[in-house]
Design a protein around this motif. Structure first.
Motif, PDB file in Angstrom:
ATOM      1  N   ASP A   3      10.205   1.409   7.014  1.00  0.00           N
ATOM      2  CA  ASP A   3      10.863   0.928   5.792  1.00  0.00           C
ATOM      3  C   ASP A   3      11.078  -0.575   5.788  1.00  0.00           C
ATOM      4  O   ASP A   3      11.128  -1.193   4.727  1.00  0.00           O
ATOM      5  CB  ASP A   3      12.201   1.635   5.609  1.00  0.00           C
ATOM      6  N   GLU A   4      11.206  -1.179   6.961  1.00  0.00           N
ATOM      7  CA  GLU A   4      11.435  -2.633   6.982  1.00  0.00           C
ATOM      8  C   GLU A   4      10.198  -3.410   6.551  1.00  0.00           C
ATOM      9  O   GLU A   4      10.282  -4.597   6.268  1.00  0.00           O
ATOM     10  CB  GLU A   4      11.882  -3.075   8.366  1.00  0.00           C
ATOM     11  N   SER A   5       9.044  -2.764   6.464  1.00  0.00           N
ATOM     12  CA  SER A   5       7.844  -3.463   6.004  1.00  0.00           C
ATOM     13  C   SER A   5       7.861  -3.693   4.499  1.00  0.00           C
ATOM     14  O   SER A   5       7.054  -4.457   3.986  1.00  0.00           O
ATOM     15  CB  SER A   5       6.594  -2.675   6.386  1.00  0.00           C
ATOM     16  N   ARG A   6       8.777  -3.056   3.781  1.00  0.00           N
ATOM     17  CA  ARG A   6       8.851  -3.231   2.330  1.00  0.00           C
ATOM     18  C   ARG A   6       9.330  -4.624   1.943  1.00  0.00           C
ATOM     19  O   ARG A   6       9.152  -5.053   0.809  1.00  0.00           O
ATOM     20  CB  ARG A   6       9.772  -2.194   1.721  1.00  0.00           C
ATOM     21  N   SER A   7       9.949  -5.336   2.873  1.00  0.00           N
ATOM     22  CA  SER A   7      10.422  -6.679   2.555  1.00  0.00           C
ATOM     23  C   SER A   7       9.283  -7.699   2.557  1.00  0.00           C
ATOM     24  O   SER A   7       9.458  -8.804   2.057  1.00  0.00           O
ATOM     25  CB  SER A   7      11.496  -7.114   3.549  1.00  0.00           C
ATOM     26  N   LEU A   8       8.140  -7.345   3.109  1.00  0.00           N
ATOM     27  CA  LEU A   8       6.999  -8.258   3.132  1.00  0.00           C
ATOM     28  C   LEU A   8       6.278  -8.237   1.786  1.00  0.00           C
ATOM     29  O   LEU A   8       6.236  -7.210   1.117  1.00  0.00           O
ATOM     30  CB  LEU A   8       6.008  -7.839   4.218  1.00  0.00           C
ATOM     31  N   PRO A   9       5.693  -9.367   1.397  1.00  0.00           N
ATOM     32  CA  PRO A   9       4.892  -9.348   0.168  1.00  0.00           C
ATOM     33  C   PRO A   9       3.612  -8.545   0.409  1.00  0.00           C
ATOM     34  O   PRO A   9       3.073  -8.538   1.527  1.00  0.00           O
ATOM     35  CB  PRO A   9       4.588 -10.825  -0.087  1.00  0.00           C
ATOM     36  N   PRO A  10       3.115  -7.846  -0.598  1.00  0.00           N
ATOM     37  CA  PRO A  10       1.896  -7.062  -0.388  1.00  0.00           C
ATOM     38  C   PRO A  10       0.683  -7.978  -0.224  1.00  0.00           C
ATOM     39  O   PRO A  10       0.641  -9.075  -0.781  1.00  0.00           O
ATOM     40  CB  PRO A  10       1.789  -6.232  -1.664  1.00  0.00           C
ATOM     41  N   PRO A  11      -0.291  -7.548   0.542  1.00  0.00           N
ATOM     42  CA  PRO A  11      -1.509  -8.355   0.665  1.00  0.00           C
ATOM     43  C   PRO A  11      -2.296  -8.311  -0.643  1.00  0.00           C
ATOM     44  O   PRO A  11      -2.051  -7.445  -1.499  1.00  0.00           O
ATOM     45  CB  PRO A  11      -2.282  -7.662   1.795  1.00  0.00           C
ATOM     46  N   PRO A  12      -3.231  -9.230  -0.826  1.00  0.00           N
ATOM     47  CA  PRO A  12      -4.044  -9.174  -2.048  1.00  0.00           C
ATOM     48  C   PRO A  12      -4.820  -7.859  -2.107  1.00  0.00           C
ATOM     49  O   PRO A  12      -5.213  -7.309  -1.083  1.00  0.00           O
ATOM     50  CB  PRO A  12      -4.984 -10.370  -1.923  1.00  0.00           C
ATOM     51  N   LEU A  13      -5.035  -7.350  -3.303  1.00  0.00           N
ATOM     52  CA  LEU A  13      -5.696  -6.062  -3.461  1.00  0.00           C
ATOM     53  C   LEU A  13      -7.127  -6.105  -2.933  1.00  0.00           C
ATOM     54  O   LEU A  13      -7.578  -5.184  -2.252  1.00  0.00           O
ATOM     55  CB  LEU A  13      -5.682  -5.650  -4.933  1.00  0.00           C
ATOM     56  N   VAL A  14      -7.832  -7.165  -3.231  1.00  0.00           N
ATOM     57  CA  VAL A  14      -9.197  -7.324  -2.730  1.00  0.00           C
ATOM     58  C   VAL A  14      -9.120  -8.241  -1.520  1.00  0.00           C
ATOM     59  O   VAL A  14      -8.911  -9.443  -1.649  1.00  0.00           O
ATOM     60  CB  VAL A  14     -10.121  -7.911  -3.815  1.00  0.00           C
ATOM     61  N   ASN A  15      -9.270  -7.655  -0.345  1.00  0.00           N
ATOM     62  CA  ASN A  15      -9.236  -8.435   0.886  1.00  0.00           C
ATOM     63  C   ASN A  15     -10.386  -8.002   1.773  1.00  0.00           C
ATOM     64  O   ASN A  15     -11.148  -7.100   1.424  1.00  0.00           O
ATOM     65  CB  ASN A  15      -7.878  -8.291   1.595  1.00  0.00           C
ATOM     66  N   LYS A  16     -10.517  -8.674   2.891  1.00  0.00           N
ATOM     67  CA  LYS A  16     -11.661  -8.431   3.756  1.00  0.00           C
ATOM     68  C   LYS A  16     -11.690  -7.003   4.287  1.00  0.00           C
ATOM     69  O   LYS A  16     -12.737  -6.365   4.315  1.00  0.00           O
ATOM     70  CB  LYS A  16     -11.623  -9.430   4.914  1.00  0.00           C
ATOM     71  N   GLY A  17     -10.537  -6.466   4.685  1.00  0.00           N
ATOM     72  CA  GLY A  17     -10.495  -5.118   5.250  1.00  0.00           C
ATOM     73  C   GLY A  17     -10.831  -4.047   4.233  1.00  0.00           C
ATOM     74  O   GLY A  17     -11.593  -3.117   4.522  1.00  0.00           O
ATOM     75  N   SER A  18     -10.277  -4.178   3.025  1.00  0.00           N
ATOM     76  CA  SER A  18     -10.549  -3.158   2.012  1.00  0.00           C
ATOM     77  C   SER A  18     -12.001  -3.208   1.551  1.00  0.00           C
ATOM     78  O   SER A  18     -12.617  -2.163   1.309  1.00  0.00           O
ATOM     79  CB  SER A  18      -9.597  -3.307   0.834  1.00  0.00           C
ATOM     80  N   MET A  19     -12.560  -4.398   1.446  1.00  0.00           N
ATOM     81  CA  MET A  19     -13.954  -4.503   1.022  1.00  0.00           C
ATOM     82  C   MET A  19     -14.907  -3.944   2.079  1.00  0.00           C
ATOM     83  O   MET A  19     -15.850  -3.225   1.761  1.00  0.00           O
ATOM     84  CB  MET A  19     -14.312  -5.957   0.686  1.00  0.00           C
ATOM     85  N   TRP A  20     -14.653  -4.267   3.340  1.00  0.00           N
ATOM     86  CA  TRP A  20     -15.536  -3.772   4.405  1.00  0.00           C
ATOM     87  C   TRP A  20     -15.483  -2.257   4.516  1.00  0.00           C
ATOM     88  O   TRP A  20     -16.511  -1.593   4.645  1.00  0.00           O
ATOM     89  CB  TRP A  20     -15.176  -4.406   5.742  1.00  0.00           C
ATOM     90  N   LEU A  21     -14.291  -1.689   4.483  1.00  0.00           N
ATOM     91  CA  LEU A  21     -14.203  -0.239   4.619  1.00  0.00           C
ATOM     92  C   LEU A  21     -14.666   0.478   3.346  1.00  0.00           C
ATOM     93  O   LEU A  21     -15.186   1.592   3.428  1.00  0.00           O
ATOM     94  CB  LEU A  21     -12.794   0.183   5.004  1.00  0.00           C
TER      95      LEU A  21
END
Length: 92
Positions: free
Chosen positions: A6-24
């Motif tokens: 739950d403490e990860s909710r305080s972080l800003p979300p990463p961009p929707l299109v990023n290197k990891g999502s595109m590669w996978l």
């Protein structure tokens, strides 16, 4: 969720299109193409719905892995800065 606390909710979300999502996402699409090739179907024309499904599944998994990696890096940074703050003599 066990994957992200739950403490990860305080972080800003990463961009929707990023290197990891595109590669996978690309890897998911290639796995659908490989399945077509192994089963002797037309590679690009058969199972377009599976190609879209596996590409979007890979994209989602890649996005979640990037979120997890950013959380782990932020946690390590926070612990490191806390250590530096408590030991100012060692870091001048």
């Amino acid at each position: 969720m066990v994957f992200l606390p739950d403490e990860s909710r305080s972080l800003p979300p990463p961009p929707l299109v990023n290197k990891g999502s595109m590669w996978l996402g690309f890897a998911g699409w290639l796995s659908a193409l490989a399945d077509n090739a192994f089963n002797q179907r037309p590679v690009f024309q058969a199972g377009v719905h599976r190609q879209v499904l596996l590409a979007s599944l890979g994209f989602f998994v890649g996005y979640q892995l990037v979120k997890r990696a950013e959380y782990v890096h932020a946690k390590v940074d926070r612990e490191l800065f806390e250590y530096i703050r408590h030991h100012p003599v060692d870091f001048q």
